[in-house]
Design a protein around this motif. Structure first.
Motif, PDB file in Angstrom:
ATOM      1  N   PRO A   1       0.951  -1.279  -0.006  1.00  0.00           N
ATOM      2  CA  PRO A   1       0.070   0.090   0.043  1.00  0.00           C
ATOM      3  C   PRO A   1       0.877   1.383  -0.163  1.00  0.00           C
ATOM      4  CG  PRO A   1      -0.649  -1.399   1.519  1.00  0.00           C
ATOM      5  CD  PRO A   1       0.865  -2.136   1.098  1.00  0.00           C
ATOM      6  N   LEU A   2       0.713   1.988  -1.030  1.00  0.00           N
ATOM      7  CA  LEU A   2       1.406   3.248  -1.054  1.00  0.00           C
ATOM      8  C   LEU A   2       0.761   4.666  -1.259  1.00  0.00           C
ATOM      9  CD1 LEU A   2       4.487   4.673  -2.035  1.00  0.00           C
ATOM     10  CD2 LEU A   2       3.793   3.774  -4.543  1.00  0.00           C
ATOM     11  N   HIS A   3       1.324   5.368  -0.345  1.00  0.00           N
ATOM     12  CA  HIS A   3       0.724   6.780  -0.372  1.00  0.00           C
ATOM     13  C   HIS A   3       1.872   7.933  -0.635  1.00  0.00           C
ATOM     14  CE1 HIS A   3      -2.529   4.523   1.327  1.00  0.00           C
ATOM     15  NE2 HIS A   3      -1.904   3.845   1.889  1.00  0.00           N
ATOM     16  N   VAL A   4       1.533   8.780  -1.339  1.00  0.00           N
ATOM     17  CA  VAL A   4       2.528   9.932  -1.368  1.00  0.00           C
ATOM     18  C   VAL A   4       1.875  11.362  -1.369  1.00  0.00           C
ATOM     19  CG1 VAL A   4       3.899  11.208  -3.314  1.00  0.00           C
ATOM     20  CG2 VAL A   4       3.821   8.492  -3.101  1.00  0.00           C
ATOM     21  N   TYR A   5       2.259  12.211  -0.402  1.00  0.00           N
ATOM     22  CA  TYR A   5       1.899  13.606  -0.186  1.00  0.00           C
ATOM     23  C   TYR A   5       2.917  14.400  -1.468  1.00  0.00           C
ATOM     24  CZ  TYR A   5       0.733  17.917   1.208  1.00  0.00           C
ATOM     25  OH  TYR A   5      -0.027  19.124   1.503  1.00  0.00           O
TER      26      TYR A   5
ATOM     27  N   GLU B   1      -8.349  11.419   0.438  1.00  0.00           N
ATOM     28  CA  GLU B   1      -8.304  12.235   1.417  1.00  0.00           C
ATOM     29  C   GLU B   1      -7.153  12.493   2.440  1.00  0.00           C
ATOM     30  OE1 GLU B   1     -10.734  14.779   2.147  1.00  0.00           O
ATOM     31  OE2 GLU B   1     -10.986  14.590   0.227  1.00  0.00           O
ATOM     32  N   ARG B   2      -7.132  11.519   3.448  1.00  0.00           N
ATOM     33  CA  ARG B   2      -5.963  11.517   4.347  1.00  0.00           C
ATOM     34  C   ARG B   2      -5.886   9.943   4.425  1.00  0.00           C
ATOM     35  NH1 ARG B   2      -7.418  16.635   8.100  1.00  0.00           N
ATOM     36  NH2 ARG B   2      -7.492  15.032   9.557  1.00  0.00           N
ATOM     37  N   PRO B   3      -4.707   9.311   4.210  1.00  0.00           N
ATOM     38  CA  PRO B   3      -4.536   8.128   4.617  1.00  0.00           C
ATOM     39  C   PRO B   3      -4.127   7.998   6.071  1.00  0.00           C
ATOM     40  CG  PRO B   3      -2.538   8.828   3.835  1.00  0.00           C
ATOM     41  CD  PRO B   3      -3.684  10.035   3.646  1.00  0.00           C
ATOM     42  N   LYS B   4      -4.254   6.594   6.635  1.00  0.00           N
ATOM     43  CA  LYS B   4      -3.975   6.156   7.895  1.00  0.00           C
ATOM     44  C   LYS B   4      -2.883   5.125   7.748  1.00  0.00           C
ATOM     45  CE  LYS B   4      -8.027   7.429  10.296  1.00  0.00           C
ATOM     46  NZ  LYS B   4      -9.230   6.945  10.988  1.00  0.00           N
ATOM     47  N   ILE B   5      -2.203   5.003   8.836  1.00  0.00           N
ATOM     48  CA  ILE B   5      -1.240   4.046   9.380  1.00  0.00           C
ATOM     49  C   ILE B   5      -2.047   2.701   9.685  1.00  0.00           C
ATOM     50  CG2 ILE B   5       0.868   2.917  10.462  1.00  0.00           C
ATOM     51  CD1 ILE B   5       1.635   6.201  10.650  1.00  0.00           C
TER      52      ILE B   5
ATOM     53  N   GLY C   1       3.868  19.810   3.715  1.00  0.00           N
ATOM     54  CA  GLY C   1       4.354  18.453   3.994  1.00  0.00           C
ATOM     55  C   GLY C   1       4.534  17.955   5.592  1.00  0.00           C
ATOM     56  N   LYS C   2       5.032  18.893   6.190  1.00  0.00           N
ATOM     57  CA  LYS C   2       5.131  18.457   7.567  1.00  0.00           C
ATOM     58  C   LYS C   2       3.661  18.449   8.232  1.00  0.00           C
ATOM     59  CE  LYS C   2       7.241  20.118  11.809  1.00  0.00           C
ATOM     60  NZ  LYS C   2       7.407  21.106  12.927  1.00  0.00           N
ATOM     61  N   GLU C   3       2.901  19.116   7.998  1.00  0.00           N
ATOM     62  CA  GLU C   3       1.399  18.953   8.375  1.00  0.00           C
ATOM     63  C   GLU C   3       1.073  17.805   8.182  1.00  0.00           C
ATOM     64  OE1 GLU C   3      -2.590  21.777   8.766  1.00  0.00           O
ATOM     65  OE2 GLU C   3      -1.277  22.151   7.113  1.00  0.00           O
ATOM     66  N   ALA C   4       1.195  17.398   6.712  1.00  0.00           N
ATOM     67  CA  ALA C   4       0.576  16.216   6.341  1.00  0.00           C
ATOM     68  C   ALA C   4       1.076  14.920   6.921  1.00  0.00           C
ATOM     69  CB  ALA C   4       0.772  16.025   4.833  1.00  0.00           C
ATOM     70  N   ILE C   5       2.249  14.912   7.430  1.00  0.00           N
ATOM     71  CA  ILE C   5       2.916  13.972   8.525  1.00  0.00           C
ATOM     72  C   ILE C   5       2.232  14.078   9.736  1.00  0.00           C
ATOM     73  CG2 ILE C   5       4.776  13.007   9.403  1.00  0.00           C
ATOM     74  CD1 ILE C   5       6.541  14.063   7.085  1.00  0.00           C
ATOM     75  N   GLU C   6       2.050  15.137  10.153  1.00  0.00           N
ATOM     76  CA  GLU C   6       1.609  15.535  11.818  1.00  0.00           C
ATOM     77  C   GLU C   6       0.173  14.837  11.650  1.00  0.00           C
ATOM     78  OE1 GLU C   6       2.250  19.564  12.105  1.00  0.00           O
ATOM     79  OE2 GLU C   6       4.321  19.338  13.087  1.00  0.00           O
ATOM     80  N   LEU C   7      -0.725  15.046  10.648  1.00  0.00           N
ATOM     81  CA  LEU C   7      -2.231  14.858  10.485  1.00  0.00           C
ATOM     82  C   LEU C   7      -2.099  13.312  10.221  1.00  0.00           C
ATOM     83  CD1 LEU C   7      -3.724  17.709   8.320  1.00  0.00           C
ATOM     84  CD2 LEU C   7      -3.945  17.308  10.653  1.00  0.00           C
ATOM     85  N   LEU C   8      -1.364  12.696   9.545  1.00  0.00           N
ATOM     86  CA  LEU C   8      -1.134  11.290   9.377  1.00  0.00           C
ATOM     87  C   LEU C   8      -1.006  10.363  10.837  1.00  0.00           C
ATOM     88  CD1 LEU C   8      -0.823   8.485   7.679  1.00  0.00           C
ATOM     89  CD2 LEU C   8       1.556   9.045   7.913  1.00  0.00           C
ATOM     90  N   TYR C   9      -0.129  11.103  11.721  1.00  0.00           N
ATOM     91  CA  TYR C   9      -0.385  10.314  13.108  1.00  0.00           C
ATOM     92  C   TYR C   9      -1.134  10.418  13.819  1.00  0.00           C
ATOM     93  CZ  TYR C   9       4.837   8.654  12.119  1.00  0.00           C
ATOM     94  OH  TYR C   9       5.913   7.877  11.788  1.00  0.00           O
TER      95      TYR C   9
END
Length: 183
Positions: free
Chosen positions: A125-129, A148-152, A169-177
């Protein structure tokens, strides 16, 4: 899924990988950084130094790598070692998250693109921001599809990406977690 049962694999470089690692630590996830002799890390928590034998297991011809990524990689030992280490990250992580730029040929810019190509090859499963388009895309049915927004969603995953991380990009990682493990 419990955060402490998850493991992040990455390469410890500045930018996206450092942020993935910092957030893994904040949310109490396990973290493994693959490195090799002579490789300078920006983050070195739980670094695993790959032996020459380990690196050889991830070896690939530079010609094949160049063809898969639609660009030219010259035969240098450092580039080869980086690609070999990326193999170990993607081989261990079931789900792959990347921050970068999707190019017109469906590859991803820079060395990060190798993690993307391996994820495609290994059917991960591959997700790119995409920092230029400011949105997440998943690789499905041989094309990039907006999401929309993937999840781990797996207990092992890869966090990789550009050294030139934007605020978005940083915000995208923060929202992912946050979406995956709560505040």
């Amino acid at each position: 899924m419990k955060a402490e049962e998850c493991t992040l694999y990455h390469g410890g470089l500045k930018g996206a990988e450092t942020v993935f690692g910092e957030l893994a630590e904040k949310y109490n996830l396990n973290e493994v950084i693959f490195t090799f002799e002579g490789h300078r890390l920006h983050r070195d928590r739980n670094a695993v130094s790959l032996t020459e034998e380990d690196l050889q297991r991830g070896d690939i011809s530079m010609e094949i790598a160049s063809r898969m990524m639609n660009r030219t990689y010259y035969e240098t030992e450092k580039i080869r070692r980086v690609l070999q280490a990326i193999f170990h990250m993607v081989n261990k992580g079931h789900q792959v998250f990347v921050i970068g730029t999707i190019l017109d040929d469906n590859s991803v810019k820079g060395g990060t693109g190798w993690a993307v190509e391996l994820a495609k090859l290994f059917n991960r499963p591959l997700h790119v921001y995409d920092q230029n388009r400011q949105g997440w895309f998943s690789w499905k049915d041989e094309s990039w599809q907006a999401e929309e927004r993937p999840k781990i969603a797996f207990d092992t995953y890869v966090g990789s990406g550009t050294r030139y991380l934007s605020d978005e990009g940083k915000e995208a990682i923060e929202l992912l977690y946050a979406d995956s493990f709560g505040e």
